[in-house]
Design a protein around this motif. Structure first.
Motif, PDB file in Angstrom:
ATOM      1  N   GLN A 155      -4.764  -0.136   2.703  1.00 31.32           N
ATOM      2  CA  GLN A 155      -5.631  -1.288   2.473  1.00 31.32           C
ATOM      3  C   GLN A 155      -6.748  -1.354   3.502  1.00 31.32           C
TER       4      GLN A 155
ATOM      5  N   PRO B 136     -10.158   1.615   3.165  1.00 34.66           N
ATOM      6  CA  PRO B 136     -11.335   1.414   2.306  1.00 34.66           C
ATOM      7  C   PRO B 136     -12.152   0.193   2.676  1.00 34.66           C
ATOM      8  N   TRP B 137     -11.483  -0.873   3.126  1.00 36.49           N
ATOM      9  CA  TRP B 137     -12.245  -2.067   3.506  1.00 36.49           C
ATOM     10  C   TRP B 137     -13.134  -1.771   4.711  1.00 36.49           C
TER      11      TRP B 137
ATOM     12  N   GLN C 209      -4.000   2.957  -6.460  1.00 37.46           N
ATOM     13  CA  GLN C 209      -4.276   4.084  -5.571  1.00 37.46           C
ATOM     14  C   GLN C 209      -4.879   5.265  -6.328  1.00 37.46           C
TER      15      GLN C 209
ATOM     16  N   MET D  19      -8.511   4.470  -6.812  1.00 37.95           N
ATOM     17  CA  MET D  19      -9.277   4.624  -5.576  1.00 37.95           C
ATOM     18  C   MET D  19      -9.612   6.087  -5.316  1.00 37.95           C
TER      19      MET D  19
ATOM     20  N   TYR E 109     -14.437   0.727  -7.498  1.00 33.67           N
ATOM     21  CA  TYR E 109     -13.623   1.090  -6.340  1.00 33.67           C
ATOM     22  C   TYR E 109     -12.980  -0.147  -5.717  1.00 33.67           C
ATOM     23  N   ASN E 110     -13.758  -1.206  -5.567  1.00 31.73           N
ATOM     24  CA  ASN E 110     -13.227  -2.417  -4.942  1.00 31.73           C
ATOM     25  C   ASN E 110     -12.319  -3.202  -5.877  1.00 31.73           C
TER      26      ASN E 110
ATOM     27  N   THR F  84      -9.120  -1.471  -4.967  1.00 32.18           N
ATOM     28  CA  THR F  84      -8.614  -1.814  -3.634  1.00 32.18           C
ATOM     29  C   THR F  84      -8.085  -3.247  -3.597  1.00 32.18           C
TER      30      THR F  84
ATOM     31  N   GLN G  75      -4.698  -3.248  -5.227  1.00 29.74           N
ATOM     32  CA  GLN G  75      -3.632  -2.768  -4.340  1.00 29.74           C
ATOM     33  C   GLN G  75      -3.246  -3.833  -3.324  1.00 29.74           C
ATOM     34  N   ASP G  76      -4.223  -4.553  -2.806  1.00 22.56           N
ATOM     35  CA  ASP G  76      -3.949  -5.598  -1.824  1.00 22.56           C
ATOM     36  C   ASP G  76      -3.017  -6.660  -2.408  1.00 22.56           C
TER      37      ASP G  76
ATOM     38  N   LEU H 241      -5.545   9.115   1.673  1.00 21.18           N
ATOM     39  CA  LEU H 241      -5.038   8.261   0.605  1.00 21.18           C
ATOM     40  C   LEU H 241      -4.005   8.986  -0.254  1.00 21.18           C
TER      41      LEU H 241
END
Length: 632
Positions: A224, A227-228, A289, A292, A319-320, A323, A326-327, A385
């Motif tokens: 997590q 990517p952020w 994942q 991503m 992409y976001n 992500t 996943q978060d 990843l």
């Protein structure tokens, strides 16, 4: 009980010593013959210079200073009189207006000019008799000279004393009624932990194995953070330096931020649509994942990212989305599989792992991008990843689940009936039930007040660099090195202590201790020029507050109903993000009114408010009430 009372008495005595030393603080001399220096910083949230208009005299200096911003900025005068250089997330640039350079000057932040990020400097002619004017007579008011002040609004600590005395009495009262206020709830369960079959290491699923739970959740939290950190720091800065226009950059940021701003919408979806044969949350994590990795790999096919902004923007968005998914899925998984007595300890591991991921994606990739280029930074992320994805790929949540749709079930039992599928109406009814309990509602309040004291964070660079003479490199090395390590240690210590003594107890005692340290910091202005003192006091304050934070995360997990864990816990995290935003927005008005010492006192007061938010929360209410409503 007496020991705790003696500890708090000692802290109050420490407070008194600090107050006495503050009354005897020494003057920090400033050279009155030098021109004035006015600092202009940035507000990245609203894309504004702060302040955006200043008035100087010839011979005065404007200093553009900001540190660790998510977005890159610069300051360029319309006629190139001054130019801070390429947009950067950290800038320290000064320009002194010479005699004859009076007038009105407009300057802009080049990447964000279209958003109104402009500023004005009015330079007045130097008064004719300025250099001949006699020095002012010495002031008889010593109090005004004793402060390294940002503004003249000094409020003596004596006015804050009744509040802190009241909080001291309150903490003492809570200590005497610790069972009533659930301060030792974890200790009450310790006798049952060894007897709980699911606490054993006899199986390999997440429900059965503590080791598997820790490994999986920590790996996912690293994933997590990477990517952020990469998107919000490394990639955006790269595009700004490459000359992407303000409108195009805004387009990218809007698309990149949108999925995170509405990530709570994923909650009902992942609670509704499940593939029980492979687990409640694991399929969503694997989907996220995989997405991503695919999007990152696809970015490598773009020949020139700075000239294909629309395509990059679409990939930013997708992409976001993955992500953010996943978060939310990882948080829901943690709520599902962690045992009540594990929340504090395992949460400390998880958030430490997330910090490590952020360092890799932001500072790490941001540092090496000059050597490997933007595509090299992307290539380096992909194998990281992929390796992290192997962890959930070879783990199952519960006995009887399949590793893959085509494989045989792992272990005994069937999960299709154990995980009941619900429609959206039932899910929203469950959300309503989950937030109907008093503790769940107080959890929202606590989440909204936890970060109000964060207004002090943007103040620290000004204090250390502007007033105390630290170099930008010294401050960044301390903040990005020692303080980050101390934060991780605080997470670890807070998790262990919360597991042993109870999360609420650690929240209350640590919040009060943090407030005492913060106020003590503000009172001892005479020691601010001592680098060792500043390093120690900053580290102590950070360490103890990290213990508060990690146990609040754990408390939010404890009051979350697992049936809607993807929605409820994500809601709490969203409120915490909002609290930080509110705290940062308090910085400008408070700085405009008060001096540094008073700002520390206000921050300390806000830190104690956390005690009021946490004291009435019953960590067991959700589980207890749901046990009454639902049949076994």
């Amino acid at each position: 009980m007496q020991k705790r009372g003696m500890v708090f008495l000692a802290l109050i005595l420490l407070f008194s010593v600090g107050f006495a030393s503050a009354e005897n603080s020494q003057i920090i001399d400033l050279d009155e013959n030098e021109g004035e220096t006015v600092i202009v910083t940035v507000d990245s949230t609203n894309l504004r210079f702060s302040p955006d208009s200043i008035t100087l005299n010839e011979g005065d200096t404007v200093r553009f200073f900001w540190d660790g911003q998510l977005l890159a900025h610069n300051a360029v005068e319309d006629n190139a009189l001054f130019d801070s250089g390429d947009p950067e997330t950290s800038v320290d640039y000064s320009y002194t207006f010479a005699i004859g350079e009076n007038g009105t000057y407009q300057y802009v932040c080049e990447p964000h000019e279209a958003f109104g990020m402009v500023g004005t400097i009015i330079v007045n002619p130097l008064p004719v008799n300025d250099t001949e004017s006699p020095e002012p007579p010495p002031s008889n008011n010593d109090e005004g000279d004793e402060n390294v002040s940002m503004m003249d609004g000094l409020i003596s600590f004596i006015w804050f004393t009744p509040w802190f005395i009241g909080m001291f009495v309150l903490v003492g009262y809570l200590t005497t009624r610790k069972e009533h206020y659930h301060l030792g709830v974890i200790l009450e369960e310790e006798a049952d932990i060894e007897a709980t079959p699911s606490s054993s290491e006899e199986g390999n699923t997440l429900i059965e194995s503590y080791r598997a739970r820790v490994l999986t959740l920590c790996a996912l939290y690293v994933a997590q953070g990477i990517p952020w950190g990469f998107i919000t720091v490394t990639f955006v800065t790269y595009l700004a330096v490459e000359g992407v226009s303000a409108g195009q950059l805004a387009f990218l940021l809007t698309l990149g931020t949108l999925p995170w701003s509405v990530k709570f919408l994923w909650g009902p979806i992942i609670d509704r649509y499940q593939f029980p044969e492979m687990g409640k949350r694991r399929p969503w994590i694997l989907i996220a994942q995989s997405g991503m990795i695919v999007i990152l790999s696809s970015m490598l096919l773009i020949p020139n990212m700075s000239s294909n902004v629309n395509l990059v923007g679409i990939m930013f968005l997708v992409y976001n989305i993955f992500t953010a998914l996943q978060d939310v899925s990882t948080d829901a998984l943690a709520v599902d599989v962690l045992k009540p007595h594990e929340f504090e300890k395992v949460n400390s591991y998880m958030f430490t792992s997330k910090a490590v991921g952020g360092i890799i994606g932001g500072a790490g990739l941001g540092t090496i991008i000059g050597f490997v280029g933007i595509k090299g930074a992307i290539v380096l992320q992909i194998p990281i990843l992929v390796v992290i994805m192997l962890v959930p790929l070879f783990m199952t949540e519960r006995p009887g689940e399949k590793l893959y749709p085509w494989s045989e079930s792992v272990g005994e039992g069937k999960t299709e009936n154990a995980i009941e599928k619900k429609n959206f109406k039932e899910i929203f009814e469950n959300i309503k039930i989950a937030f109907s309990f008093r503790s769940a509602q107080l959890g929202i309040l606590l989440s909204l007040i936890i970060s109000l004291s964060y207004f002090l964070i943007p103040v620290l660079p000004l204090l250390f660099v502007r007033e105390l003479g630290w170099t930008e490199e010294q401050f960044n090395a301390t903040k990005g090195g020692i303080i980050l390590i101390v934060t991780m240690l605080g997470y670890m210590a807070g998790g262990q202590l919360g597991k042993q003594f109870g999360g609420k107890a650690i929240i209350i005692y640590s919040a009060f201790t943090t407030a005492l340290i913060t106020a003590f910091w503000g009172m001892n202005e005479n020691l601010w020029s001592n680098g060792f003192f500043m390093m120690v006091i900053w580290s102590l304050q950070t360490f103890v507050w990290a213990m508060v934070s990690i146990n609040i995360y754990s408390l939010m997990m404890r009051i979350t109903w697992t049936e809607v864990g993807g929605t409820q816990f994500t809601g709490y995290m969203a409120m915490m993000n909002l609290s930080a935003i509110i705290g940062y927005q308090l910085t400008a008005p408070l700085v405009a009114m008060f001096d540094y010492s008073t700002l520390f006192y206000i921050a300390a007061l806000l830190e104690t408010v956390v005690i009021l938010g946490a004291m009435f929360i019953d960590p067991e209410e959700t589980r207890r009430e749901m046990a009454k409503r639902l049949p076994e």
